[in-house]
Design a protein around this motif. Structure first.
Motif, PDB file in Angstrom:
ATOM      1  N   ARG A 195      -1.678  26.020   5.211  1.00 32.36           N
ATOM      2  CA  ARG A 195      -2.796  26.421   4.348  1.00 32.36           C
ATOM      3  C   ARG A 195      -2.850  27.935   4.189  1.00 32.36           C
ATOM      4  N   GLY A 196      -2.794  28.637   5.301  1.00 31.25           N
ATOM      5  CA  GLY A 196      -2.860  30.102   5.228  1.00 31.25           C
ATOM      6  C   GLY A 196      -1.694  30.699   4.459  1.00 31.25           C
ATOM      7  N   LEU A 197      -0.497  30.180   4.678  1.00 26.38           N
ATOM      8  CA  LEU A 197       0.673  30.736   3.999  1.00 26.38           C
ATOM      9  C   LEU A 197       0.641  30.474   2.503  1.00 26.38           C
ATOM     10  N   ILE A 198       0.230  29.283   2.088  1.00 20.79           N
ATOM     11  CA  ILE A 198       0.237  28.972   0.661  1.00 20.79           C
ATOM     12  C   ILE A 198      -0.877  29.726  -0.071  1.00 20.79           C
ATOM     13  N   ILE A 199      -2.017  29.923   0.576  1.00 22.14           N
ATOM     14  CA  ILE A 199      -3.086  30.714  -0.044  1.00 22.14           C
ATOM     15  C   ILE A 199      -2.674  32.184  -0.136  1.00 22.14           C
ATOM     16  N   ALA A 200      -2.023  32.690   0.908  1.00 22.53           N
ATOM     17  CA  ALA A 200      -1.518  34.062   0.856  1.00 22.53           C
ATOM     18  C   ALA A 200      -0.482  34.236  -0.237  1.00 22.53           C
ATOM     19  N   ALA A 201       0.363  33.225  -0.436  1.00 30.10           N
ATOM     20  CA  ALA A 201       1.369  33.294  -1.495  1.00 30.10           C
ATOM     21  C   ALA A 201       0.725  33.363  -2.881  1.00 30.10           C
ATOM     22  N   VAL A 202      -0.319  32.579  -3.089  1.00 30.77           N
ATOM     23  CA  VAL A 202      -1.006  32.614  -4.386  1.00 30.77           C
ATOM     24  C   VAL A 202      -1.646  33.980  -4.630  1.00 30.77           C
ATOM     25  N   CYS A 203      -2.275  34.545  -3.609  1.00 31.79           N
ATOM     26  CA  CYS A 203      -2.905  35.866  -3.761  1.00 31.79           C
ATOM     27  C   CYS A 203      -1.874  36.955  -4.009  1.00 31.79           C
ATOM     28  N   LEU A 204      -0.767  36.935  -3.270  1.00 33.77           N
ATOM     29  CA  LEU A 204       0.281  37.936  -3.476  1.00 33.77           C
ATOM     30  C   LEU A 204       0.894  37.821  -4.863  1.00 33.77           C
ATOM     31  N   GLY A 205       1.090  36.598  -5.323  1.00 32.55           N
ATOM     32  CA  GLY A 205       1.623  36.429  -6.669  1.00 32.55           C
ATOM     33  C   GLY A 205       0.683  36.926  -7.748  1.00 32.55           C
ATOM     34  N   PHE A 206      -0.618  36.753  -7.537  1.00 34.74           N
ATOM     35  CA  PHE A 206      -1.592  37.249  -8.524  1.00 34.74           C
ATOM     36  C   PHE A 206      -1.549  38.773  -8.614  1.00 34.74           C
ATOM     37  N   PHE A 207      -1.575  39.450  -7.464  1.00 29.87           N
ATOM     38  CA  PHE A 207      -1.515  40.913  -7.488  1.00 29.87           C
ATOM     39  C   PHE A 207      -0.161  41.401  -7.987  1.00 29.87           C
ATOM     40  N   GLY A 208       0.901  40.654  -7.684  1.00 28.41           N
ATOM     41  CA  GLY A 208       2.201  41.030  -8.223  1.00 28.41           C
ATOM     42  C   GLY A 208       2.239  40.945  -9.739  1.00 28.41           C
ATOM     43  N   ALA A 209       1.582  39.943 -10.316  1.00 29.05           N
ATOM     44  CA  ALA A 209       1.537  39.828 -11.774  1.00 29.05           C
ATOM     45  C   ALA A 209       0.759  40.984 -12.400  1.00 29.05           C
ATOM     46  N   VAL A 210      -0.331  41.394 -11.752  1.00 33.46           N
ATOM     47  CA  VAL A 210      -1.118  42.519 -12.278  1.00 33.46           C
ATOM     48  C   VAL A 210      -0.307  43.811 -12.236  1.00 33.46           C
ATOM     49  N   PHE A 211       0.337  44.074 -11.112  1.00 30.62           N
ATOM     50  CA  PHE A 211       1.139  45.297 -10.991  1.00 30.62           C
ATOM     51  C   PHE A 211       2.347  45.261 -11.930  1.00 30.62           C
ATOM     52  N   ALA A 257       0.842  -1.193   0.000  1.00 37.21           N
ATOM     53  CA  ALA A 257       0.000   0.000   0.000  1.00 37.21           C
ATOM     54  C   ALA A 257       0.879   1.246   0.000  1.00 37.21           C
ATOM     55  N   PHE A 258       0.347   2.290  -0.602  1.00 33.89           N
ATOM     56  CA  PHE A 258       1.068   3.559  -0.717  1.00 33.89           C
ATOM     57  C   PHE A 258       0.247   4.629  -0.020  1.00 33.89           C
ATOM     58  N   PHE A 259       0.789   5.211   1.046  1.00 29.85           N
ATOM     59  CA  PHE A 259       0.107   6.254   1.809  1.00 29.85           C
ATOM     60  C   PHE A 259       0.655   7.606   1.398  1.00 29.85           C
ATOM     61  N   TRP A 260      -0.219   8.546   1.191  1.00 30.29           N
ATOM     62  CA  TRP A 260       0.200   9.896   0.872  1.00 30.29           C
ATOM     63  C   TRP A 260      -0.822  10.881   1.418  1.00 30.29           C
ATOM     64  N   SER A 261      -0.385  12.120   1.580  1.00 28.70           N
ATOM     65  CA  SER A 261      -1.234  13.126   2.203  1.00 28.70           C
ATOM     66  C   SER A 261      -0.825  14.506   1.706  1.00 28.70           C
ATOM     67  N   ASN A 262      -1.777  15.443   1.724  1.00 27.62           N
ATOM     68  CA  ASN A 262      -1.503  16.836   1.384  1.00 27.62           C
ATOM     69  C   ASN A 262      -2.184  17.735   2.409  1.00 27.62           C
ATOM     70  N   LEU A 263      -2.460  18.971   2.018  1.00 22.91           N
ATOM     71  CA  LEU A 263      -3.055  19.919   2.963  1.00 22.91           C
ATOM     72  C   LEU A 263      -4.545  19.725   3.159  1.00 22.91           C
ATOM     73  N   TRP A 264      -5.176  18.870   2.358  1.00 22.48           N
ATOM     74  CA  TRP A 264      -6.626  18.783   2.390  1.00 22.48           C
ATOM     75  C   TRP A 264      -7.149  17.389   2.721  1.00 22.48           C
ATOM     76  N   LYS A 265      -6.365  16.362   2.469  1.00 20.16           N
ATOM     77  CA  LYS A 265      -6.859  15.004   2.683  1.00 20.16           C
ATOM     78  C   LYS A 265      -5.682  14.048   2.826  1.00 20.16           C
ATOM     79  N   THR A 266      -5.982  12.864   3.291  1.00 19.52           N
ATOM     80  CA  THR A 266      -5.010  11.782   3.382  1.00 19.52           C
ATOM     81  C   THR A 266      -5.564  10.567   2.654  1.00 19.52           C
ATOM     82  N   CYS A 267      -4.729   9.871   1.910  1.00 16.16           N
ATOM     83  CA  CYS A 267      -5.190   8.797   1.030  1.00 16.16           C
ATOM     84  C   CYS A 267      -4.272   7.586   1.156  1.00 16.16           C
ATOM     85  N   VAL A 268      -4.786   6.480   0.661  1.00 10.85           N
ATOM     86  CA  VAL A 268      -4.030   5.245   0.590  1.00 10.85           C
ATOM     87  C   VAL A 268      -4.382   4.563  -0.720  1.00 10.85           C
ATOM     88  N   THR A 269      -3.364   4.050  -1.402  1.00 10.18           N
ATOM     89  CA  THR A 269      -3.532   3.342  -2.661  1.00 10.18           C
ATOM     90  C   THR A 269      -2.993   1.928  -2.494  1.00 10.18           C
TER      91      THR A 269
END
Length: 241
Positions: free
Chosen positions: A81-97, A44-56
């Motif tokens: 979670r908070g840091l990665i979402i903040a990073a995505v938002c900052l990068g989006f506004f940085g691209a616009v500017f 079995a292969f166990f893996w996990s991320n910021l939203w769920k945990t799975c097994v294959t």
């Protein structure tokens, strides 16, 4: 021209890093179980991320379990979670500017205004990279601390591919933001030290006014008469010699 090329390179680097950071949100393997033993689940292969945990399992069937409650999660997962979402938002506004502040675009106003906007875009990209770097580092620190802790008896994980992708994107965003900030230094330097402007038309317009016969003020006549008489006296003295 060099500043324009520098800004384009910085924009490509920053956008590439932002895309990599954004891809880590939905990437599955932030951590995975690479330890195999003699148990029945050794395939079995166990893996996990910021939203769920799975097994294959060995047949390819994947069973996932989402985290039930945000308030019941561990603190490091909430922080990541908070840091990665903040990073995505900052990068989006940085691209616009960045699109507004780059010299190759036709919006943004004068060169100084575009330079300020480009600097603000660079700061956003730097903050984006720092936020993503912090999220990946916190998550990796938790994995390594549990893996090398001999007193930790629960399931141990190893570093997943999403962490390396996030680190790469963070470095690209930070480098691109720094290049954006340094690309506008010469603009403010040249504006703070303006060059001397030679006004040739003023002197040229003054010379013909005397040739057209304009009468000079009375205050200037004695000095001219004195200079003329002094030249005559000097000529007379030399004549006798």
């Amino acid at each position: 021209m060099s500043n324009m090329v520098t800004e384009i390179v910085a924009f490509i680097m920053s956008m590439s890093g932002w895309v990599l950071i954004s891809s880590t949100i939905l990437t599955e393997d932030w951590r995975w179980d690479g330890s195999l033993d003699d148990s029945i689940l050794e395939s079995a292969f166990f893996w996990s991320n910021l939203w769920k945990t799975c097994v294959t399992d060995s047949t390819g069937v994947t069973n996932c379990k989402e985290f039930p409650s945000m308030l019941a999660l561990d603190g490091y997962i909430q922080a990541c979670r908070g840091l990665i979402i903040a990073a995505v938002c900052l990068g989006f506004f940085g691209a616009v500017f960045a699109l507004v502040g780059m010299k190759c675009t036709k919006i943004g106003g004068s060169d100084q205004n575009k330079a300020r906007i480009a600097c603000f875009a660079g700061v956003n990209f730097i903050l984006c990279g720092v936020s993503s770097l912090s999220a990946c580092s916190v998550y990796a620190h938790r994995i390594t601390s549990e893996f090398f802790d001999p007193m930790f008896v629960a399931q141990k994980y190893e570093l997943g591919a999403a962490l390396f992708v996030g680190w790469t994107g963070s470095i690209l965003c930070i480098l691109g933001g720094v290049i954006f900030c340094f690309s506008i230094v010469d603009i403010f330097t040249s504006s703070s030290h303006p060059g001397y402007i030679y006004r040739a038309h003023a002197s040229a317009s003054h010379v013909p006014s005397q040739s057209r016969g304009h009468r000079q003020p009375l205050s200037q006549r004695p000095s001219q008469e004195y200079s003329r008489s002094s030249r005559i006296q000097h000529f007379d003295k030399n004549a006798y010699v």
